[in-house]
Design an enzyme around this catalytic site. Structure first.
Site, PDB file in Angstrom:
ATOM      1  N   HIS A  54       0.849  -1.189   0.000  1.00 52.75           N
ATOM      2  CA  HIS A  54       0.000   0.000   0.000  1.00 52.75           C
ATOM      3  C   HIS A  54       0.887   1.241   0.000  1.00 52.75           C
ATOM      4  O   HIS A  54       2.047   1.205   0.436  1.00 52.75           O
ATOM      5  CB  HIS A  54      -0.893   0.018   1.235  1.00 52.75           C
ATOM      6  CG  HIS A  54      -1.983  -0.996   1.204  1.00 52.75           C
ATOM      7  ND1 HIS A  54      -3.071  -0.931   2.041  1.00 52.75           N
ATOM      8  CD2 HIS A  54      -2.166  -2.109   0.452  1.00 52.75           C
ATOM      9  CE1 HIS A  54      -3.872  -1.945   1.812  1.00 52.75           C
ATOM     10  NE2 HIS A  54      -3.345  -2.685   0.852  1.00 52.75           N
ATOM     11  N   GLU A  56       0.947   3.850   1.890  1.00 54.63           N
ATOM     12  CA  GLU A  56       1.463   4.230   3.205  1.00 54.63           C
ATOM     13  C   GLU A  56       2.654   3.363   3.605  1.00 54.63           C
ATOM     14  O   GLU A  56       3.640   3.865   4.157  1.00 54.63           O
ATOM     15  CB  GLU A  56       0.381   4.072   4.292  1.00 54.63           C
ATOM     16  CG  GLU A  56      -0.866   4.886   4.050  1.00 54.63           C
ATOM     17  CD  GLU A  56      -1.961   4.138   3.315  1.00 54.63           C
ATOM     18  OE1 GLU A  56      -3.139   4.346   3.659  1.00 54.63           O
ATOM     19  OE2 GLU A  56      -1.653   3.343   2.410  1.00 54.63           O
ATOM     20  N   CYS A  84      -6.150   2.038   5.843  1.00 54.60           N
ATOM     21  CA  CYS A  84      -6.829   0.811   6.258  1.00 54.60           C
ATOM     22  C   CYS A  84      -6.258   0.356   7.613  1.00 54.60           C
ATOM     23  O   CYS A  84      -5.245   0.894   8.072  1.00 54.60           O
ATOM     24  CB  CYS A  84      -6.630  -0.277   5.200  1.00 54.60           C
ATOM     25  SG  CYS A  84      -4.948  -0.943   5.150  1.00 54.60           S
ATOM     26  N   CYS A  87      -2.443  -0.589   7.514  1.00 52.33           N
ATOM     27  CA  CYS A  87      -1.558   0.577   7.459  1.00 52.33           C
ATOM     28  C   CYS A  87      -1.596   1.339   8.776  1.00 52.33           C
ATOM     29  O   CYS A  87      -0.563   1.827   9.242  1.00 52.33           O
ATOM     30  CB  CYS A  87      -1.946   1.475   6.295  1.00 52.33           C
ATOM     31  SG  CYS A  87      -1.593   0.712   4.685  1.00 52.33           S
TER      32      CYS A  87
END
Length: 146
Positions: A54, A56, A84, A87
């Site tokens: 992801h 992040e 999410c 993360c």
């Protein structure tokens, strides 16, 4: 000169556009300290065949490498969509000073969880350039439905 939230969110949006161009969910992130970007990332789950890639996570890894540490307590993460839970867990361990996001994620964002998944000292700012961030996501998913 102090650069504001809008400036750094625009940098995160530039990262999200790279994801969009790669047919990845268009989320981008940058890590900032002292008005300087020290980490950036965009979703690359397909490219890297890694569900954890992801925006992040990639931005955090870049920032950790920049400082050769796992603690980023003076840093701010700018991300185009609310992180999410996965993360948020990584952000908690990084002990970020601040998380700034654009669009909310009502189906799977960290704010759905109580108590917060973020570190207790982490400041949260939501809704920065929210419409731009939402529009990018909507454009991406509308194209997928056609």
């Amino acid at each position: 000169m102090e650069l504001g939230h809008d400036y750094f969110m625009k940098q995160a949006i530039k990262q999200a556009l790279l994801a969009f161009e790669d047919d990845e969910v268009p989320i981008g992130a940058v890590v900032v300290v002292d008005n300087q970007i020290i980490g950036k990332g965009y979703n690359q789950t397909k490219r890297l065949q890694d569900a954890t890639a992801h925006a992040e996570m990639l931005a955090l890894t870049s920032a950790f490498n920049h400082f050769n540490t796992t603690i980023l307590d003076e840093c701010t993460l700018y991300v185009t969509v609310e992180p999410c839970p996965m993360c948020a867990g990584a952000l908690k361990w990084a002990r970020l000073h601040q998380v700034v996001y654009g669009a909310s994620e009502p189906k799977s964002g960290f704010s759905l969880y109580k108590p917060s998944l973020l570190h207790k000292k982490t400041e949260i700012v939501g809704g920065v350039l929210e419409q731009e961030c939402k529009d990018l996501m909507q454009t991406f998913f509308e194209a997928k439905r056609d």
